[in-house]
Design a protein around this motif. Structure first.
Motif, mmCIF file in Angstrom:
data_model
loop_
_atom_site.group_PDB
_atom_site.id
_atom_site.type_symbol
_atom_site.label_atom_id
_atom_site.label_comp_id
_atom_site.label_asym_id
_atom_site.label_seq_id
_atom_site.Cartn_x
_atom_site.Cartn_y
_atom_site.Cartn_z
ATOM 1 N N ASP A 1 15.443 61.623 116.689
ATOM 2 C CA ASP A 1 14.666 62.841 117.122
ATOM 3 C C ASP A 1 15.170 64.152 117.203
ATOM 4 N N VAL A 2 16.826 64.087 117.195
ATOM 5 C CA VAL A 2 17.850 64.855 117.623
ATOM 6 C C VAL A 2 17.581 65.650 117.033
ATOM 7 N N GLY A 3 16.898 66.703 115.583
ATOM 8 C CA GLY A 3 16.546 68.126 115.298
ATOM 9 C C GLY A 3 16.006 69.080 116.597
ATOM 10 N N GLN A 4 14.806 67.817 117.803
ATOM 11 C CA GLN A 4 14.170 68.867 118.332
ATOM 12 C C GLN A 4 14.813 69.244 119.453
ATOM 13 N N TYR A 5 15.561 68.234 118.743
ATOM 14 C CA TYR A 5 16.315 68.971 120.887
ATOM 15 C C TYR A 5 17.140 69.931 121.126
ATOM 16 N N ASP A 6 17.844 70.533 121.935
ATOM 17 C CA ASP A 6 19.144 71.931 121.630
ATOM 18 C C ASP A 6 19.900 71.040 122.253
ATOM 19 N N PRO A 7 21.162 70.828 121.791
ATOM 20 C CA PRO A 7 22.347 70.038 122.338
ATOM 21 C C PRO A 7 22.373 70.529 123.881
ATOM 22 N N GLU A 8 22.422 71.070 124.421
ATOM 23 C CA GLU A 8 22.505 71.781 125.555
ATOM 24 C C GLU A 8 22.100 70.222 126.547
ATOM 25 N N GLN A 9 20.657 70.205 125.905
ATOM 26 C CA GLN A 9 19.900 69.075 126.558
ATOM 27 C C GLN A 9 20.453 67.691 126.629
ATOM 28 N N ILE A 10 20.961 67.339 125.326
ATOM 29 C CA ILE A 10 21.176 66.169 124.957
ATOM 30 C C ILE A 10 22.342 65.553 125.437
ATOM 31 N N ARG A 11 22.982 67.178 125.919
ATOM 32 C CA ARG A 11 24.801 66.869 126.019
ATOM 33 C C ARG A 11 24.320 66.808 128.251
ATOM 34 N N TRP A 12 23.071 66.973 128.317
ATOM 35 C CA TRP A 12 23.335 66.765 129.809
ATOM 36 C C TRP A 12 21.958 65.300 129.939
ATOM 37 N N MET A 13 21.381 65.280 129.189
ATOM 38 C CA MET A 13 20.688 63.442 129.419
ATOM 39 C C MET A 13 22.269 62.535 128.943
ATOM 40 N N VAL A 14 23.360 63.101 128.111
ATOM 41 C CA VAL A 14 24.439 62.077 128.304
ATOM 42 C C VAL A 14 24.947 62.172 129.135
ATOM 43 N N ILE A 15 25.205 62.827 129.948
ATOM 44 C CA ILE A 15 26.518 62.544 131.003
ATOM 45 C C ILE A 15 25.309 61.998 132.431
ATOM 46 N N ILE A 16 23.598 62.579 132.325
ATOM 47 C CA ILE A 16 22.928 61.927 133.718
ATOM 48 C C ILE A 16 23.091 60.140 132.734
ATOM 49 N N HIS A 17 22.790 59.889 131.523
ATOM 50 C CA HIS A 17 22.667 58.404 131.761
ATOM 51 C C HIS A 17 24.418 57.947 131.770
ATOM 52 N N LEU A 18 25.314 58.289 131.668
ATOM 53 C CA LEU A 18 26.853 58.143 132.063
ATOM 54 C C LEU A 18 27.017 57.830 133.504
ATOM 55 N N VAL A 19 26.449 58.978 134.526
ATOM 56 C CA VAL A 19 26.157 59.031 135.356
ATOM 57 C C VAL A 19 25.730 57.855 136.278
ATOM 58 N N PHE A 20 23.952 57.509 135.989
ATOM 59 C CA PHE A 20 23.641 55.959 135.916
ATOM 60 C C PHE A 20 24.429 54.871 135.821
ATOM 61 N N VAL A 21 25.530 55.003 134.611
ATOM 62 C CA VAL A 21 25.991 53.922 134.063
ATOM 63 C C VAL A 21 27.258 53.550 135.237
ATOM 64 N N ILE A 22 27.826 54.532 135.465
ATOM 65 C CA ILE A 22 29.296 54.111 136.491
ATOM 66 C C ILE A 22 28.651 53.861 137.808
ATOM 67 N N SER A 23 27.560 54.772 138.190
ATOM 68 C CA SER A 23 26.960 54.504 139.745
ATOM 69 C C SER A 23 26.638 52.960 139.160
ATOM 70 N N GLY A 24 26.091 52.195 138.809
ATOM 71 C CA GLY A 24 25.637 50.914 138.656
ATOM 72 C C GLY A 24 27.020 49.947 138.924
ATOM 73 N N VAL A 25 28.010 50.852 138.014
ATOM 74 C CA VAL A 25 29.274 49.883 137.813
ATOM 75 C C VAL A 25 29.631 49.595 139.164
ATOM 76 N N LEU A 26 30.249 51.148 140.086
ATOM 77 C CA LEU A 26 30.005 51.299 140.675
ATOM 78 C C LEU A 26 29.435 50.066 142.415
ATOM 79 N N LEU A 27 28.312 50.906 142.414
ATOM 80 C CA LEU A 27 27.468 50.080 142.950
ATOM 81 C C LEU A 27 28.536 48.491 143.171
ATOM 82 N N ALA A 28 28.005 47.684 141.908
ATOM 83 C CA ALA A 28 28.052 46.031 140.938
ATOM 84 C C ALA A 28 30.230 45.913 141.321
ATOM 85 N N THR A 29 30.455 46.854 141.484
ATOM 86 C CA THR A 29 31.647 46.439 142.343
ATOM 87 C C THR A 29 31.837 46.682 143.295
ATOM 88 N N MET A 30 31.413 47.414 144.062
ATOM 89 C CA MET A 30 31.546 47.406 145.886
ATOM 90 C C MET A 30 30.730 46.286 146.935
#
Length: 173
Positions: free
Chosen positions: A127-156
């Motif tokens: 439902d991308v039309g109901q969201y501000d592009p800036e909101q979507i950008r931050w949601m993607v960034i936060i998701h990527l932070v979770f993914v990278i954190s998980g990979v780093l934690l697993a690596t450690m």
């Protein structure tokens, strides 16, 4: 005196038990919300579009993942930090119970958070039309932070386990 302090500190682990009971109550709340969402979902079936169906199913999956996360935290947290559960002979005992140490618990938590975040992102993309592009950008960034954190934690954890294995191999018997 030392023995008394140590026994007191060891007994203090039971202060965590009310927290796990509170998480069990939170699980009841999630079940209630899941049932309410399911009823709402079923009520709109006659007028449902494909997007409505996918979004409804994703909401139910999201809630079930959150509930699974709670169960993992309750079971493994209680067993790791409070006391072992004497349920070895119970036919419904999960196979992983008693085998999830703190390291595995962290990885399961991060994996669940990444999955939940991914489902939220998928709902946004549906439902991308109901969201501000800036909101979507931050949601993607936060998701990527979770993914990278998980990979780093697993690596450690992998590095730490690998270092232990090497240490034990080098130790003369």
């Amino acid at each position: 005196m030392e023995r008394l302090i140590e026994r007191g500190l060891f007994a203090s682990r039971w202060m965590m038990a009310p927290m796990y009971l509170g998480l069990a109550l939170a699980l009841v709340i999630l079940v209630w919300i899941f049932l309410m969402e399911l009823v709402r979902f079923v009520m709109i079936v006659p007028a449902m579009t494909v997007n409505d169906a996918i979004l409804g199913v994703l909401a139910l999956i999201d809630l079930s993942l959150a509930a699974n996360l709670l169960l993992i935290v309750i079971f493994s947290g209680y067993e790791n930090f409070v006391s072992r559960m004497d349920l070895v002979d119970h036919v419904d005992r999960p196979d992983w119970q008693g085998e999830v140490d703190f390291s595995a618990l962290k990885l399961k938590l991060v994996a669940s958070i990444v999955a939940i975040s991914g489902i939220h992102l998928l709902k946004v993309f549906m439902d991308v039309g109901q969201y501000d592009p800036e909101q979507i950008r931050w949601m993607v960034i936060i998701h990527l932070v979770f993914v990278i954190s998980g990979v780093l934690l697993a690596t450690m954890d992998w590095i730490a386990n690998h270092a232990k294995t090497l240490k034990y191999r080098r130790t003369p018997s």
